[in-house]
Design a protein around this motif. Structure first.
Motif, PDB file in Angstrom:
ATOM      1  N   THR A   1      -6.275  41.007   2.567  1.00 51.76           N
ATOM      2  CA  THR A   1      -5.953  39.598   2.788  1.00 51.76           C
ATOM      3  C   THR A   1      -6.560  39.098   4.088  1.00 51.76           C
ATOM      4  N   HIS A   2      -7.192  37.939   4.007  1.00 52.99           N
ATOM      5  CA  HIS A   2      -7.739  37.266   5.182  1.00 52.99           C
ATOM      6  C   HIS A   2      -6.625  36.470   5.850  1.00 52.99           C
ATOM      7  N   VAL A   3      -6.379  36.747   7.124  1.00 56.34           N
ATOM      8  CA  VAL A   3      -5.262  36.132   7.840  1.00 56.34           C
ATOM      9  C   VAL A   3      -5.710  35.670   9.209  1.00 56.34           C
ATOM     10  N   GLN A   4      -5.125  34.602   9.674  1.00 57.29           N
ATOM     11  CA  GLN A   4      -5.340  34.137  11.043  1.00 57.29           C
ATOM     12  C   GLN A   4      -3.992  33.880  11.689  1.00 57.29           C
ATOM     13  N   ARG A   5      -3.813  34.460  12.866  1.00 57.17           N
ATOM     14  CA  ARG A   5      -2.576  34.256  13.635  1.00 57.17           C
ATOM     15  C   ARG A   5      -2.886  33.409  14.867  1.00 57.17           C
ATOM     16  N   LEU A   6      -2.047  32.426  15.105  1.00 59.55           N
ATOM     17  CA  LEU A   6      -2.116  31.619  16.318  1.00 59.55           C
ATOM     18  C   LEU A   6      -0.819  31.853  17.091  1.00 59.55           C
ATOM     19  N   PRO A   7      -0.855  32.671  18.135  1.00 63.18           N
ATOM     20  CA  PRO A   7       0.370  32.938  18.894  1.00 63.18           C
ATOM     21  C   PRO A   7       0.918  31.674  19.538  1.00 63.18           C
TER      22      PRO A   7
ATOM     23  N   LEU B   1      -4.644  33.038   0.018  1.00 59.24           N
ATOM     24  CA  LEU B   1      -4.021  33.677  -1.135  1.00 59.24           C
ATOM     25  C   LEU B   1      -5.016  34.585  -1.860  1.00 59.24           C
ATOM     26  N   ARG B   2      -4.485  35.517  -2.620  1.00 57.49           N
ATOM     27  CA  ARG B   2      -5.359  36.366  -3.445  1.00 57.49           C
ATOM     28  C   ARG B   2      -6.221  35.479  -4.340  1.00 57.49           C
ATOM     29  N   GLY B   3      -7.503  35.829  -4.429  1.00 55.99           N
ATOM     30  CA  GLY B   3      -8.423  35.048  -5.232  1.00 55.99           C
ATOM     31  C   GLY B   3      -8.998  33.836  -4.538  1.00 55.99           C
ATOM     32  N   HIS B   4      -8.579  33.571  -3.308  1.00 55.93           N
ATOM     33  CA  HIS B   4      -8.973  32.357  -2.599  1.00 55.93           C
ATOM     34  C   HIS B   4      -9.607  32.693  -1.253  1.00 55.93           C
ATOM     35  N   GLY B   5     -10.454  31.782  -0.775  1.00 56.64           N
ATOM     36  CA  GLY B   5     -11.035  31.934   0.550  1.00 56.64           C
ATOM     37  C   GLY B   5     -11.711  33.278   0.722  1.00 56.64           C
ATOM     38  N   ARG B   6     -11.368  33.966   1.815  1.00 58.86           N
ATOM     39  CA  ARG B   6     -11.986  35.264   2.127  1.00 58.86           C
ATOM     40  C   ARG B   6     -11.112  36.449   1.734  1.00 58.86           C
ATOM     41  N   THR B   7     -10.026  36.174   1.042  1.00 58.65           N
ATOM     42  CA  THR B   7      -9.196  37.253   0.510  1.00 58.65           C
ATOM     43  C   THR B   7      -9.825  37.763  -0.788  1.00 58.65           C
TER      44      THR B   7
ATOM     45  N   LEU C   1      -3.330  25.939  -4.703  1.00 61.48           N
ATOM     46  CA  LEU C   1      -4.039  26.716  -5.713  1.00 61.48           C
ATOM     47  C   LEU C   1      -5.456  26.186  -5.955  1.00 61.48           C
ATOM     48  N   LEU C   2      -6.376  27.106  -6.181  1.00 66.54           N
ATOM     49  CA  LEU C   2      -7.728  26.887  -6.683  1.00 66.54           C
ATOM     50  C   LEU C   2      -8.684  26.225  -5.702  1.00 66.54           C
ATOM     51  N   THR C   3      -8.415  25.002  -5.266  1.00 67.18           N
ATOM     52  CA  THR C   3      -9.354  24.301  -4.382  1.00 67.18           C
ATOM     53  C   THR C   3      -8.942  24.390  -2.923  1.00 67.18           C
ATOM     54  N   ASP C   4      -7.987  25.226  -2.594  1.00 60.01           N
ATOM     55  CA  ASP C   4      -7.416  25.252  -1.253  1.00 60.01           C
ATOM     56  C   ASP C   4      -7.654  26.599  -0.584  1.00 60.01           C
ATOM     57  N   SER C   5      -7.410  26.637   0.727  1.00 63.43           N
ATOM     58  CA  SER C   5      -7.496  27.863   1.518  1.00 63.43           C
ATOM     59  C   SER C   5      -6.746  27.615   2.813  1.00 63.43           C
ATOM     60  N   LEU C   6      -6.721  28.639   3.687  1.00 58.55           N
ATOM     61  CA  LEU C   6      -6.028  28.455   4.967  1.00 58.55           C
ATOM     62  C   LEU C   6      -6.680  27.367   5.811  1.00 58.55           C
ATOM     63  N   ALA C   7      -7.920  27.007   5.505  1.00 52.35           N
ATOM     64  CA  ALA C   7      -8.615  25.983   6.280  1.00 52.35           C
ATOM     65  C   ALA C   7      -7.870  24.661   6.268  1.00 52.35           C
ATOM     66  N   SER C   8      -7.146  24.364   5.182  1.00 51.33           N
ATOM     67  CA  SER C   8      -6.424  23.092   5.126  1.00 51.33           C
ATOM     68  C   SER C   8      -5.346  23.021   6.201  1.00 51.33           C
ATOM     69  N   TYR C   9      -4.802  24.164   6.584  1.00 51.70           N
ATOM     70  CA  TYR C   9      -3.812  24.185   7.668  1.00 51.70           C
ATOM     71  C   TYR C   9      -4.482  24.253   9.032  1.00 51.70           C
ATOM     72  N   TYR C  10      -5.636  24.893   9.098  1.00 50.55           N
ATOM     73  CA  TYR C  10      -6.330  24.981  10.384  1.00 50.55           C
ATOM     74  C   TYR C  10      -6.666  23.592  10.910  1.00 50.55           C
ATOM     75  N   PHE C  11      -6.945  22.666   9.998  1.00 54.50           N
ATOM     76  CA  PHE C  11      -7.320  21.316  10.400  1.00 54.50           C
ATOM     77  C   PHE C  11      -6.155  20.332  10.347  1.00 54.50           C
TER      78      PHE C  11
END
Length: 277
Positions: free
Chosen positions: A11-17, A67-73, A39-49
């Motif tokens: 799983t691709h994860v990013q932590r912001l302390p 999520l599994r199947g998405h982004g860099r996971t 789902l499908l068209t989304d990734s963690l990038a939507s929260y990063y911005f």
């Protein structure tokens, strides 16, 4: 950014302390907020911005992941039932050595995952925020089955992608092409509606629930039911908004989540006032 083994995938994860984005964590143990995308068209990038850096700056340990199947996971060919997504989150928290009860924030399908986690791991859940989401009940399973079937049928056609490009832009069209690839190369469309559900009475949701909807979205019709069935529930309907609340109203959404987490973190036993900056 990092990739972390979580069961059968990585799983691709990013932590912001807390305070990493320029703020001050304050005294005491900060809350941990986990952001779960759609789902499908989304990734963690939507929260990063949108929410991620703001929550960190406000003194909250913030976790974003694909999520599994998405982004860099990883994208396995099978294994996309709701319980797989929930177990991925539990394994991710274990891998991160995160044992504090978490404040879950889920957008669209991410809110459904978050609700499943809250129902099946109540001891690990502090609060639940659902943004334009449905809990995983029988009605949701029917809605998501129809939506995924239509997407898998329509997104393979160039005409559909061109229509999306003309109406929503090239970026959304690229995301839609990627969604088509996910649907054509995995069992996601069959698996998601067939996953584990919670009872329609929502008795499994025992943590405080914040539900945010767009006033022009059909999902806002859930408000009376959620307020009647979930004991500690607060609903917010944003006027003149559709399903894209997170992207179109990031400031308002940020303020709602910040206030919600601060309120309930302060109520936890042993948390000193001022623990969240």
């Amino acid at each position: 950014m990092a990739k972390t083994p979580t069961g059968d995938i990585t799983t691709h994860v990013q932590r912001l302390p807390a305070g990493a984005a320029g703020g001050t964590a304050g005294e005491g143990e900060p809350p941990v907020v986990v952001l779960v995308h759609g789902l499908l068209t989304d990734s963690l990038a939507s929260y990063y911005f949108t929410l991620g850096p703001a929550l960190s700056a406000a003194g909250m340990d913030t976790v974003m992941y694909d999520l599994r199947g998405h982004g860099r996971t990883d994208r396995p060919p099978t294994g996309y039932r709701l319980e797989h997504f929930v177990e991925d989150l539990a394994l991710l928290l274990d891998a991160l050595d995160e044992h504090r009860p978490v404040h879950l924030v889920g957008n669209s399908f991410g809110g459904t995952i978050a609700a499943g986690f809250a129902a099946w791991h109540p001891e690990r859940t502090a609060t639940l925020t659902m943004i334009e989401s449905e809990p995983p009940v029988a009605a949701w399973a029917g809605h998501i089955a129809d939506g995924l079937a239509h997407a898998r049928r329509d997104l393979v056609h160039d005409e559909a992608i061109e229509w999306i490009k003309e109406r929503y832009g090239a970026h959304t069209a690229r995301l839609s092409r990627n969604a088509a690839r996910i649907l054509q190369t995995t069992t996601l469309a069959e698996d998601v509606p067939a996953g584990r559900l919670i009872d329609d009475d929502l008795s499994a949701l025992r943590c405080p629930l914040l539900a945010v909807f767009g006033g022009d979205s059909g999902l806002s019709a859930q408000v009376p039911e959620l307020e009647a069935k979930v004991e500690r529930c607060r609903t917010v309907v944003l006027p003149d908004q559709g399903h894209s609340v997170l992207v179109e109203q990031p400031g308002r959404t940020r303020d709602l989540v910040l206030d919600w987490v601060r309120e309930h973190h302060a109520d936890r036993p042993g948390v000193r006032a001022g623990a969240v900056g």
